[in-house]
Design an enzyme around this catalytic site. Structure first.
Site, PDB file in Angstrom:
ATOM      1  N   GLY A  11      -1.069  -0.530  -2.406  1.00  0.00           N
ATOM      2  CA  GLY A  11       0.167  -1.289  -2.269  1.00  0.00           C
ATOM      3  C   GLY A  11      -0.183  -2.844  -2.471  1.00  0.00           C
ATOM      4  O   GLY A  11      -0.617  -2.955  -1.716  1.00  0.00           O
ATOM      5  N   ASP A 139       1.956  -4.573   5.469  1.00  0.00           N
ATOM      6  CA  ASP A 139       2.247  -3.692   7.003  1.00  0.00           C
ATOM      7  C   ASP A 139       1.361  -4.207   8.548  1.00  0.00           C
ATOM      8  O   ASP A 139       2.000  -4.332   9.491  1.00  0.00           O
ATOM      9  CB  ASP A 139       2.018  -2.584   6.895  1.00  0.00           C
TER      10      ASP A 139
HETATM   11  O1  F6P Z   1       1.876  -1.266   0.866  1.00  0.00           O
HETATM   12  C1  F6P Z   1       2.218  -1.379   2.426  1.00  0.00           C
HETATM   13  C2  F6P Z   1       3.949  -0.105   1.609  1.00  0.00           C
HETATM   14  O2  F6P Z   1       4.560  -1.466   1.476  1.00  0.00           O
HETATM   15  C3  F6P Z   1       4.030  -0.254   2.926  1.00  0.00           C
HETATM   16  O3  F6P Z   1       5.130  -1.308   3.795  1.00  0.00           O
HETATM   17  C4  F6P Z   1       5.150   0.987   2.026  1.00  0.00           C
HETATM   18  O4  F6P Z   1       6.024   1.967   3.340  1.00  0.00           O
HETATM   19  C5  F6P Z   1       4.445   1.643   1.315  1.00  0.00           C
HETATM   20  O5  F6P Z   1       3.703   0.843   1.191  1.00  0.00           O
HETATM   21  C6  F6P Z   1       4.994   1.746  -0.012  1.00  0.00           C
HETATM   22  O6  F6P Z   1       4.536   2.875  -1.086  1.00  0.00           O
HETATM   23  P1  F6P Z   1       4.897   2.235  -2.434  1.00  0.00           P
HETATM   24  O7  F6P Z   1       4.795   1.542  -2.904  1.00  0.00           O
HETATM   25  O8  F6P Z   1       3.832   2.822  -2.505  1.00  0.00           O
HETATM   26  O9  F6P Z   1       6.375   3.254  -2.111  1.00  0.00           O
END
Ligand code: F6P
Length: 358
Positions: A11, A139
């Site tokens: 992410g 996070d």
């Molecule tokens: O990168 C961390 C995060 O933003 C977490 O806080 C969250 O649960 C997850 O990624 C969301 O992932 P994605 O962007 O794949 O929906």
């Protein structure tokens, strides 16, 4: 001469661009621009696997200090899938990554990533690649470092979401559940919840009682507080859900929506208050890095650059107290930095009257 490959994985978050700029500036300042060759892999490990990359120069990293996102693009490549060899074609992602690295004659791969991405970085290091990593994620859950870049900016955004929710909550005398990112780990919700003055903070690490949340809302109403703000981490879990197996919980969640949806439904049967949910979602990862993250990511980049100049590989640069230190990748890979339920920050929040409904 140093030939460096960059990739941003998992992410995105704020600070990826300043961190890469930091590495580049440090190497080019020390060696001179002509002595540094830069390769940017596109969309995370995909670029390394499928040989999607572009040659870059110092100029490509100029003017991006304050820019959110990643100029290279990113993707999620789950570690367990990385090692799966396609049974039909025999395509082996790990072998392909090693091949691309060797073909480009890289001196070092600089990987900017979170937890899962560090497992792959460690694997590549074990396969003999020179790897240096930087800890990114909103996070703040990477083991071995006190802080990750991206987290401070996200805390600012999440706190503003709570602040803005508060004024409308007050106008309408409503109870608001503000859902903050963090599926497995609740640092972001904890920090934004304290900074935003939430009445309760619900975290993945501290299973909560719906009845206790309901009692808190009733108590607030009785005391003349017309509204309540509950900060709910994405991965907040009730005491009942905590008793379920992983499989049971996944099935239950699939049919009941998000953590705040479930809590809103349960509360609607226990309290008369009007309840609404706010989910800032990916907005928390979007936009430009705050000053802290620009500086922090730049300094991490500088520390990585220095390590590369010394020819030391197989490390993540971590913040320990006020020092930036190299931590061996094998120590970092596969571990999560959870919120300890009895940590000082939780204790201070409780002292401030914030409930965890535990
Ligand atoms: O990168 C961390 C995060 O933003 C977490 O806080 C969250 O649960 C997850 O990624 C969301 O992932 P994605 O962007 O794949 O929906």
């Amino acid at each position: 001469m140093k030939r460096i490959g960059f990739l941003t994985s998992g992410g995105d978050c704020q600070g990826l661009n300043p961190a890469m700029r930091g590495v580049t500036e440090t190497l080019c300042t020390a060696l001179g621009d002509k002595e540094v060759e830069l390769i940017g892999f596109e969309d995370g490990y995909k670029g390394l696997i499928y040989g999607r990359y572009r040659k870059m120069t110092r100029a490509d990293f100029s003017g991006i200090l304050n820019m959110g996102g990643t100029i290279l693009g990113t993707s999620r490549e789950p570690f367990k899938m990385i090692q799966v060899v396609d049974p039909e074609t025999g395509f082996d992602k790990v072998k392909e990554m090693v091949k691309t690295y060797n073909k480009l004659k890289l001196d070092c791969l600089v990987m900017l990533g979170g937890n899962g991405s560090h497992k792959t970085a460690n694997l590549l290091s074990q396969k003999g690649l020179n790897v240096v990593t930087l800890p990114k994620t909103i996070d703040n859950d990477i083991w071995g470092t006190d802080m990750t870049f991206g987290c401070h900016t996200a805390v600012e955004i999440a706190t503003e979401a709570i602040d803005r929710t508060r004024t409308t909550a007050a106008s309408h005398s409503r109870t608001f559940l503000v859902e903050i990112m963090g599926h497995k780990v609740g640092w972001l919700a904890l920090e934004a919840g304290i900074a935003g003055g939430a009445d309760a903070i619900l975290l993945p690490e501290i299973p909560y009682s719906v009845k206790k949340v309901a009692s808190l809302i009733k108590k607030n109403t009785k005391a003349g507080q017309k509204y309540s703000i509950i900060c709910v981490a994405e991965g907040a879990i009730t005491k009942e859900e905590a008793k379920m197996s992983k499989k049971e919980r996944a099935a239950y969640y699939a049919s009941t929506g998000t953590a705040s949806d479930r809590l809103a439904k349960a509360l609607s049967e226990l309290v008369p208050n009007e309840i609404r949910c706010v989910v800032p979602g990916h907005v928390q990862r979007g936009g430009n890095p705050c000053a802290y993250d620009r500086r922090f990511a730049s300094e991490l980049g500088a520390a990585a650059g220095r390590l590369i100049l010394e020819g030391k590989y197989g490390f993540m640069i971590a913040l320990r107290g006020s020092d930036l230190v190299p931590v061996p990748l094998e120590e970092v890979a596969g571990k999560l930095k959870l919120v300890p339920p009895d940590c000082a920050e939780v204790q201070y929040a409780k002292a401030l009257g914030i409930s965890f409904a535990d």
